[in-house]
Design an enzyme around this catalytic site. Structure first.
Site, PDB file in Angstrom:
ATOM      1  N   GLU A   5      38.126  22.773  40.399  1.00 11.85           N
ATOM      2  CA  GLU A   5      39.773  23.428  40.321  1.00 11.85           C
ATOM      3  C   GLU A   5      39.695  24.744  39.533  1.00 11.85           C
ATOM      4  OE1 GLU A   5      39.497  19.874  39.973  1.00 11.85           O
ATOM      5  OE2 GLU A   5      39.734  20.107  42.362  1.00 11.85           O
ATOM      6  N   HIS A  24      27.311  15.274  44.903  1.00 15.93           N
ATOM      7  CA  HIS A  24      28.745  15.676  44.619  1.00 15.93           C
ATOM      8  C   HIS A  24      28.492  16.701  43.509  1.00 15.93           C
ATOM      9  CE1 HIS A  24      32.744  14.357  45.174  1.00 15.93           C
ATOM     10  NE2 HIS A  24      33.076  15.154  44.175  1.00 15.93           N
TER      11      HIS A  24
HETATM   12  C1  DLZ Z   1      34.435  14.242  41.138  1.00 22.30           C
HETATM   13  C2  DLZ Z   1      33.812  14.849  40.037  1.00 22.30           C
HETATM   14  C3  DLZ Z   1      32.448  14.446  39.986  1.00 22.30           C
HETATM   15  C4  DLZ Z   1      31.722  13.267  40.398  1.00 22.30           C
HETATM   16  N1  DLZ Z   1      31.854  14.936  38.623  1.00 22.30           N
HETATM   17  C5  DLZ Z   1      32.631  15.713  37.899  1.00 22.30           C
HETATM   18  C6  DLZ Z   1      31.757  16.480  36.946  1.00 22.30           C
HETATM   19  O1  DLZ Z   1      30.734  16.129  36.360  1.00 22.30           O
HETATM   20  N2  DLZ Z   1      32.564  17.573  36.300  1.00 22.30           N
HETATM   21  C7  DLZ Z   1      33.499  17.986  36.753  1.00 22.30           C
HETATM   22  O2  DLZ Z   1      34.179  19.033  36.000  1.00 22.30           O
HETATM   23  N3  DLZ Z   1      34.571  17.352  37.766  1.00 22.30           N
HETATM   24  C8  DLZ Z   1      33.662  16.484  38.490  1.00 22.30           C
HETATM   25  N4  DLZ Z   1      34.563  15.779  39.510  1.00 22.30           N
HETATM   26  C9  DLZ Z   1      35.563  16.380  39.818  1.00 22.30           C
HETATM   27  C10 DLZ Z   1      35.905  17.392  40.686  1.00 22.30           C
HETATM   28  O3  DLZ Z   1      35.595  18.860  39.917  1.00 22.30           O
HETATM   29  C11 DLZ Z   1      37.323  17.827  41.150  1.00 22.30           C
HETATM   30  O4  DLZ Z   1      38.180  17.689  40.229  1.00 22.30           O
HETATM   31  C12 DLZ Z   1      37.546  16.819  42.331  1.00 22.30           C
HETATM   32  O5  DLZ Z   1      36.416  17.032  43.321  1.00 22.30           O
HETATM   33  C13 DLZ Z   1      38.966  16.981  42.908  1.00 22.30           C
HETATM   34  O6  DLZ Z   1      38.858  18.366  43.627  1.00 22.30           O
END
Ligand code: DLZ
Length: 156
Positions: free
Chosen positions: A67, A97
Site C-alpha cells: 500500500e 507472495h
Molecule cells: C500479505 C502480506 C505478506 C504475506 N507479507 C507481508 C510482509 O512481509 N510485509 C508487508 O509489508 N506486507 C505483507 N503482506 C501485506 C501486503 O503488503 C498487503 O498489505 C496485502 O497484500 C493487502 O494489499
C-alpha cells in the site's frame, strides 16, 4: 559494498544538505511493525538532525508494504510535501507472495519517481528472515530509515 560486516548506514555527514523549511511525509507499513517503526525512528531522528522542524515531518501508516504506492501517490497529488519516504519490510515466506509485493512496490514507487514531481524514497527491506531485517533497522548493519532520510535530503 554491502557485506555482513559493514554498517550500511555510514554516510558523509558533511555531504548532506539542510532540510530547513522543507516538508517530508514518512509512510510506514504496519506489517513487521517492530522493524518499520525502528526505521521510522531512524528517519525522523535524521531529518531533525538536518534542521527539519517537527511540524514538517508527517507520519502516515498503511497496512502493508504493497500500500506504500497508493499513499505516496496521494501525497504527490495533494502537494503535501517536498519528498515522500516510504518504509516497509517484506520477509520471505513459504509462498510467492513476497515476490509479488516486492515487485509491486518497486514498480509502483519507480513509476512515481519517473513522473519527476517529487522524490519518492524506496526504504523497503526485502529479507529472508526477521533477523536480517532487525540487523538493518537499528542492528549491526545500520538502519535503512536513516539511509532513506539522507537520500530524501539529498534528492530535494
Ligand atoms: C500479505 C502480506 C505478506 C504475506 N507479507 C507481508 C510482509 O512481509 N510485509 C508487508 O509489508 N506486507 C505483507 N503482506 C501485506 C501486503 O503488503 C498487503 O498489505 C496485502 O497484500 C493487502 O494489499
Amino acid at each position: 559494498m554491502a557485506t555482513a560486516l559493514h554498517n550500511l548506514s555510514e554516510y558523509d555527514a558533511a555531504a548532506v544538505p539542510s532540510g530547513k523549511g522543507r516538508r517530508f511525509v514518512i509512510v510506514v507499513a504496519e506489517w513487521n511493525a517492530q522493524v518499520t517503526n525502528a526505521m521510522a525512528e531512524g528517519a525522523i531522528k535524521t531529518l531533525k538532525q538536518y534542521d527539519v522542524a517537527d511540524d514538517n515531518i508527517i507520519i502516515k501508516h498503511v497496512p502493508g508494504t504493497f500500500e506504500l504506492t497508493f499513499a505516496a501517490a496521494k501525497c504527490i497529488r495533494n502537494n503535501e510535501c517536498d519528498a515522500v519516504i516510504c518504509l516497509g519490510c517484506v520477509i520471505q515466506g513459504e509462498t510467492r507472495h513476497f515476490d509479488f509485493i516486492c515487485e509491486g512496490v518497486a514498480n509502483g514507487l519507480s513509476a512515481l519517481n519517473a513522473e519527476g514531481k517529487i522524490p519518492v524514497i524506496f526504504g523497503v527491506l526485502t529479507t529472508d528472515n526477521l533477523q536480517q531485517a532487525l540487523e538493518r533497522s537499528g542492528g549491526k548493519l545500520g538502519n535503512k530509515g536513516i539511509e532513506a532520510a539522507v537520500t530524501a535530503l539529498k534528492m530535494i
